[in-house]
Design an enzyme around this catalytic site. Structure first.
Site, PDB file in Angstrom:
ATOM      1  N   LYS A 162     -15.344   8.247  -8.001  1.00  0.00           N
ATOM      2  CA  LYS A 162     -14.065   8.798  -8.447  1.00  0.00           C
ATOM      3  C   LYS A 162     -14.177   9.394  -9.845  1.00  0.00           C
ATOM      4  CE  LYS A 162     -11.353   5.286  -5.951  1.00  0.00           C
ATOM      5  NZ  LYS A 162     -11.030   5.905  -4.670  1.00  0.00           N
ATOM      6  N   ASP A 190      -8.408  -3.612 -12.318  1.00  0.00           N
ATOM      7  CA  ASP A 190      -9.028  -2.649 -11.403  1.00  0.00           C
ATOM      8  C   ASP A 190      -8.882  -1.266 -12.033  1.00  0.00           C
ATOM      9  OD1 ASP A 190      -9.264  -0.612  -9.534  1.00  0.00           O
ATOM     10  OD2 ASP A 190      -8.054  -1.587  -7.999  1.00  0.00           O
ATOM     11  N   CYS A 209      -4.253   2.625   1.231  1.00  0.00           N
ATOM     12  CA  CYS A 209      -4.723   1.240   1.047  1.00  0.00           C
ATOM     13  C   CYS A 209      -3.731   0.411   0.236  1.00  0.00           C
ATOM     14  CB  CYS A 209      -6.108   1.194   0.406  1.00  0.00           C
ATOM     15  SG  CYS A 209      -7.397   1.848   1.458  1.00  0.00           S
ATOM     16  N   GLN A 263      -8.740   3.926 -10.846  1.00  0.00           N
ATOM     17  CA  GLN A 263      -7.972   5.150 -11.101  1.00  0.00           C
ATOM     18  C   GLN A 263      -7.783   5.392 -12.605  1.00  0.00           C
ATOM     19  OE1 GLN A 263      -7.407   7.139  -8.725  1.00  0.00           O
ATOM     20  NE2 GLN A 263      -7.641   5.818  -6.928  1.00  0.00           N
ATOM     21  N   HIS A 309      -4.052  -2.390  -4.695  1.00  0.00           N
ATOM     22  CA  HIS A 309      -4.859  -1.786  -3.631  1.00  0.00           C
ATOM     23  C   HIS A 309      -5.353  -2.918  -2.723  1.00  0.00           C
ATOM     24  CE1 HIS A 309      -8.424   0.269  -1.931  1.00  0.00           C
ATOM     25  NE2 HIS A 309      -7.875   1.405  -2.317  1.00  0.00           N
TER      26      HIS A 309
END
Lengths: 415, 139
Positions: free
Chosen positions: A234, A208, A373, A211, A131
């Site tokens: 999220k 990261d 992104c 998600q 991202h």
């Protein structure tokens, strides 16, 4: 796993906790919200946690002696413990920094560690599927420190090429920063293997989890990562709050990211010493209401069961892939079902993703068109944009059907 | 029907599928490129002026993009023929949206006006009224 968590949950009951899902959009279309990788919806109890705080507890934290400040401080500090536990950090609050979002978590480490520690000849290893929050941050910090950035390539189905990873991660690697789950491909990356590779070469690894944390059970210690970041909005939480896990020893040694009140122990005109973890990294009045509401969101997800949510989403994405693969004019990006998280990016031949999204919107379907992104990844995929449908615990197969009907409408219109 | 469907009337789809004036001019008087970073759309506009140096003899465009930006480029390049550079400069975003003849949803206005911005910037740079920029952008 208990028998209770093995059972599927009742989606209709879950949906009752999200009043926004009942609203209509456009000319009275029923909303099918399939843009969860961008942001998730918020259940009543999280909204209540936020409004209850403002109605009953609101005060500034840490320094107050008065009753409200004590209550707010305890709730805010405990929220750190709850989030630490949620991602498997046994160090509790000392290993859980509240940030604005995943991007801030990445920037915190890039500035506080990278700017101070990186230099000429050092390498930061990313992936082609990063991202922009990770890619741009490390790219720019590398420029400022004369370090180099290297990218692990992906294969034709959107998996990381682990042979290439073994080539790229080497003695000059100081940081491996990888997305746990790709927000575009849905690929679930082998973070544990990458952590082993990084550590073999005395490199840190930053994952990261934007998600991943909302959708599957995450254990930062089992993954053996040094840093791990995620966003509250999220995962059924409010906007403006996220978490950064860091190993205690590293966080203790690292310089602060931002300076100001709240992050200090002793201030003199010439010198300052830092507060204990994690407050050393939380300058200024923090996101108190948001932090407390985020802990409520984590509790909510835990009660439903991350394993059950994961299974539900995998069922949805498998169904979506089955339906989309019926058509040979749809190109799907990323790995096959079974290997991917609950999202799918695709393109319909001859219809730009933005047109597709506009037509979807007429059907009440909220998807996301664009580069998500991940512009460099789209260059690798050979397209400027894609349409992405991303699922969460409250989505249904009926909504996938509406999505497929809407695609068919676009096909007819443009055909 | 809601606004979105309304955007895709037959005329728009016709211009998208059969764009007019698509391609590169061999010897344009000026040429300019622009992009809409939100969509990733990029459009190049070539303009050939008549001998008076003011009247547009022919305009062409190339590039890829969504139906709105492509139809808008197709229609506007049609419209530009015979127009003077002053008249081009006087165009505003409503003129292009009028040309499209449909309601453009707020998030898509940038797609619609990209070609107009590119043509206007190209003309302004050609006339020395604007410093040369590599690319016009809608953001």
């Amino acid at each position: 796993m208990s028998s209770q968590t093995a059972e599927p949950f009742d989606v209709e009951r879950v949906r009752e906790e999200f009043p926004i899902l009942d609203r209509e959009v456009g000319d009275g279309q029923r909303l099918a919200y399939l843009d969860n990788a961008a942001t998730s919806q918020t259940p009543d109890r999280v909204i209540d946690a936020m409004s209850d705080y403002y109605r009953g507890t609101n005060a500034n934290v840490h320094r107050g002696i008065h009753h409200l400040s004590q209550e707010a401080s305890i709730a805010y500090e405990e929220a750190h413990d709850r989030l630490a536990e949620f991602v498997g950090a046994s160090g509790g609050r000392e290993e859980m920094i509240f940030t604005k979002n995943t991007t801030e978590g990445l920037n915190l480490v890039a500035y506080a560690w990278g700017l101070n520690e990186l230099g000429e000849g050092d390498e930061v290893v990313l992936t082609e599927m990063e991202h922009h929050s990770s890619l741009v941050t490390w790219q720019q910090i590398a420029k400022r420190t004369d370090a180099d950035v290297r990218y692990i390539e992906i294969d034709d189905e959107g998996r990381l090429d682990m042979d290439h990873a073994r080539d790229v991660i080497g003695p000059d690697t100081e940081m491996v920063s990888v997305t746990h789950v790709s927000n575009t491909l849905g690929t679930i990356n082998p973070i544990g293997d990458l952590a082993d590779l990084a550590h073999e070469h005395d490199s840190y690894i930053f994952a990261d989890g934007a998600q991943a944390v909302p959708h599957q059970s995450v254990d930062v210690e089992a993954l053996d990562v040094d840093f791990y970041a995620f966003s509250g909005h999220k995962m059924c939480g409010p906007t403006g709050i996220g978490g950064l896990y860091g190993r205690k020893a590293i966080l203790e040694a690292m310089e602060p990211f931002m300076y100001g009140g709240g992050m200090v122990r002793k201030v003199e005109f010439e010198e300052t010493t830092w507060a204990d973890l994690p407050w050393k990294y939380e300058a200024g009045t923090p996101l108190i209401a948001e932090g407390i509401a985020l802990a409520e969101a984590a509790d909510y997800l835990k009660e439903i069961g991350l394993d059950r949510i994961d299974r539900h989403e995998r069922g949805l994405v498998e169904y979506a892939l089955d339906r989309l693969q019926e058509f040979d004019d749809i190109e799907i990006y990323g790995p096959p079902a079974g290997e991917r998280a609950g999202l799918v990016s695709f393109n319909l031949d001859g219809v730009h993703a933005h047109d597709l999204a506009s037509i979807m919107n007429d059907h009440g379907v909220a998807i996301r068109p664009g580069d998500h992104c991940t512009q460099p990844l789209h260059d690798v995929l050979g397209t400027a944009a894609s349409a992405r449908a991303s699922f969460y615990l409250y989505n249904t197969k009926d909504e996938v059907d509406v999505l497929v009907d809407a695609i068919d409408d676009a096909r007819q219109l443009f055909g | 029907m809601s606004m979105g469907s309304d955007m895709y009337r037959q005329q728009i789809l016709d211009h998208y599928k059969n764009p007019r004036n698509y391609g590169d001019l061999d010897d344009p008087t000026f040429s300019h490129v622009g992009e809409n970073p939100m969509c990733g759309d990029e459009i190049k506009v070539d303009v050939l002026l008549e001998d008076d140096g003011e009247t547009i003899e022919y305009a062409a465009f190339s590039g890829e993009g969504c139906a709105i930006s492509q139809a808008s480029a197709s229609m506007l390049t049609d419209e530009l023929q015979g127009m003077t550079l002053d008249e081009l400069d006087d165009l505003d975003r409503d003129d292009v949206i009028d040309l499209l003849g449909v309601d453009i949803s707020p998030m898509r206005v940038k797609c619609a006006v990209l070609v107009e911005m590119v043509a206007q910037d190209g003309a302004a740079i050609h006339q020395g009224e604007k410093t040369s920029i590599e690319k016009t952008t809608t953001e």
